[in-house]
Write a protein that holds these residues in place. Structure first.
Motif, mmCIF file in Angstrom:
data_model
loop_
_atom_site.group_PDB
_atom_site.id
_atom_site.type_symbol
_atom_site.label_atom_id
_atom_site.label_comp_id
_atom_site.label_asym_id
_atom_site.label_seq_id
_atom_site.Cartn_x
_atom_site.Cartn_y
_atom_site.Cartn_z
ATOM 1 N N GLY A 59 0.781 -1.222 0.000
ATOM 2 C CA GLY A 59 0.000 0.000 0.000
ATOM 3 C C GLY A 59 0.815 1.275 0.000
ATOM 4 O O GLY A 59 0.264 2.364 0.154
ATOM 5 N N VAL A 60 2.126 1.147 -0.200
ATOM 6 C CA VAL A 60 3.021 2.309 -0.180
ATOM 7 C C VAL A 60 3.046 3.004 -1.543
ATOM 8 O O VAL A 60 3.251 4.214 -1.619
ATOM 9 C CB VAL A 60 4.443 1.865 0.246
ATOM 10 C CG1 VAL A 60 5.434 3.006 0.171
ATOM 11 C CG2 VAL A 60 4.406 1.268 1.648
ATOM 12 N N LEU A 61 2.817 2.242 -2.595
ATOM 13 C CA LEU A 61 2.783 2.780 -3.958
ATOM 14 C C LEU A 61 1.451 2.448 -4.602
ATOM 15 O O LEU A 61 0.797 1.472 -4.227
ATOM 16 C CB LEU A 61 3.896 2.164 -4.821
ATOM 17 C CG LEU A 61 5.333 2.382 -4.407
ATOM 18 C CD1 LEU A 61 6.272 1.663 -5.369
ATOM 19 C CD2 LEU A 61 5.675 3.864 -4.328
ATOM 20 N N VAL A 62 1.080 3.254 -5.579
ATOM 21 C CA VAL A 62 -0.026 2.938 -6.474
ATOM 22 C C VAL A 62 0.567 2.881 -7.871
ATOM 23 O O VAL A 62 1.607 3.486 -8.145
ATOM 24 C CB VAL A 62 -1.172 3.975 -6.398
ATOM 25 C CG1 VAL A 62 -1.841 3.922 -5.039
ATOM 26 C CG2 VAL A 62 -0.677 5.368 -6.713
ATOM 27 N N SER A 63 -0.100 2.137 -8.743
ATOM 28 C CA SER A 63 0.402 2.047 -10.113
ATOM 29 C C SER A 63 -0.762 2.087 -11.088
ATOM 30 O O SER A 63 -1.916 1.867 -10.706
ATOM 31 C CB SER A 63 1.213 0.763 -10.320
ATOM 32 O OG SER A 63 0.370 -0.370 -10.343
ATOM 33 N N GLU A 64 -0.419 2.386 -12.319
ATOM 34 C CA GLU A 64 -1.403 2.358 -13.399
ATOM 35 C C GLU A 64 -0.697 1.990 -14.688
ATOM 36 O O GLU A 64 0.461 2.346 -14.895
ATOM 37 C CB GLU A 64 -2.127 3.694 -13.537
ATOM 38 C CG GLU A 64 -1.248 4.864 -13.900
ATOM 39 C CD GLU A 64 -2.010 6.190 -13.963
ATOM 40 O OE1 GLU A 64 -1.705 6.962 -14.889
ATOM 41 O OE2 GLU A 64 -2.863 6.457 -13.107
ATOM 42 N N TRP A 65 -1.432 1.258 -15.529
ATOM 43 C CA TRP A 65 -0.922 0.941 -16.857
ATOM 44 C C TRP A 65 -1.263 2.090 -17.779
ATOM 45 O O TRP A 65 -2.384 2.612 -17.754
ATOM 46 C CB TRP A 65 -1.573 -0.338 -17.400
ATOM 47 C CG TRP A 65 -0.901 -1.577 -16.946
ATOM 48 C CD1 TRP A 65 -1.315 -2.417 -15.960
ATOM 49 C CD2 TRP A 65 0.312 -2.125 -17.466
ATOM 50 N NE1 TRP A 65 -0.429 -3.446 -15.825
ATOM 51 C CE2 TRP A 65 0.581 -3.302 -16.732
ATOM 52 C CE3 TRP A 65 1.212 -1.724 -18.458
ATOM 53 C CZ2 TRP A 65 1.692 -4.086 -16.977
ATOM 54 C CZ3 TRP A 65 2.323 -2.518 -18.698
ATOM 55 C CH2 TRP A 65 2.552 -3.683 -17.971
ATOM 56 N N ARG A 66 -0.293 2.475 -18.573
ATOM 57 C CA ARG A 66 -0.538 3.467 -19.617
ATOM 58 C C ARG A 66 -0.198 2.796 -20.939
ATOM 59 O O ARG A 66 0.897 2.262 -21.105
ATOM 60 C CB ARG A 66 0.320 4.708 -19.407
ATOM 61 C CG ARG A 66 -0.066 5.442 -18.133
ATOM 62 C CD ARG A 66 0.646 6.743 -18.004
ATOM 63 N NE ARG A 66 0.350 7.385 -16.727
ATOM 64 C CZ ARG A 66 0.980 8.445 -16.288
ATOM 65 N NH1 ARG A 66 1.932 9.009 -17.022
ATOM 66 N NH2 ARG A 66 0.656 8.964 -15.122
ATOM 67 N N THR A 67 -1.149 2.855 -21.860
ATOM 68 C CA THR A 67 -0.987 2.122 -23.111
ATOM 69 C C THR A 67 -0.699 3.000 -24.315
ATOM 70 O O THR A 67 -0.491 2.483 -25.400
ATOM 71 C CB THR A 67 -2.232 1.260 -23.382
ATOM 72 O OG1 THR A 67 -3.385 2.099 -23.381
ATOM 73 C CG2 THR A 67 -2.374 0.172 -22.328
ATOM 74 N N GLU A 68 -0.716 4.329 -24.141
ATOM 75 C CA GLU A 68 -0.334 5.176 -25.266
ATOM 76 C C GLU A 68 1.155 4.948 -25.520
ATOM 77 O O GLU A 68 1.966 4.968 -24.605
ATOM 78 C CB GLU A 68 -0.652 6.652 -25.031
ATOM 79 C CG GLU A 68 0.056 7.317 -23.874
ATOM 80 C CD GLU A 68 -0.615 7.144 -22.519
ATOM 81 O OE1 GLU A 68 -0.032 7.631 -21.545
ATOM 82 O OE2 GLU A 68 -1.673 6.526 -22.420
ATOM 83 N N GLY A 69 1.499 4.711 -26.771
ATOM 84 C CA GLY A 69 2.891 4.326 -27.059
ATOM 85 C C GLY A 69 3.138 2.926 -26.547
ATOM 86 O O GLY A 69 2.261 2.063 -26.591
#
Length: 107
Positions: A59-69
């Motif tokens: 729970g110290v980091l959050v992440s997200e996938w980015r698919t542009e490029g």
């Protein structure tokens, strides 16, 4: 060699703080790795990516996938990560000051 192991142990102790220091905004792994290296703390991929996943699961980091490029996972500190970063940073400054005093007579 004992000295090498102790140096590695010391280094491990600062890697979490170093990573958190660079994740005030979203960054992907390679970008983070480059930033750490550019600032004098090179880190192997085999160390960084498991650490990022562990910190996210805690729970110290959050992440997200980015698919542009090219698709990439971007990480940043969560609110809990902000609190942890502040606490670790303050602790680091205190220890750094104390060690400076302790090592001052060393020369």
């Amino acid at each position: 060699m004992v000295g090498d192991r102790l140096e590695l142990e010391l280094r491990r102790g600062v890697v979490v703080l170093a990573v958190l220091s660079q994740l005030g905004e979203f960054r992907y792994g390679y970008e983070l790795r480059q930033s750490l290296s550019d600032n004098g703390l090179p880190i192997e991929e085999g160390t960084l990516y498991p650490l990022l996943r562990r910190l996210e699961s805690q729970g110290v980091l959050v992440s997200e996938w980015r698919t542009e490029g090219q698709p990439r996972r971007y990480y940043r500190r969560s609110p809990a990560g902000e609190e942890l970063y502040d606490r670790l940073r303050d602790s680091w400054y205190g220890m750094n000051e104390a060690m400076g005093q302790l090592l001052k007579g060393d020369r």
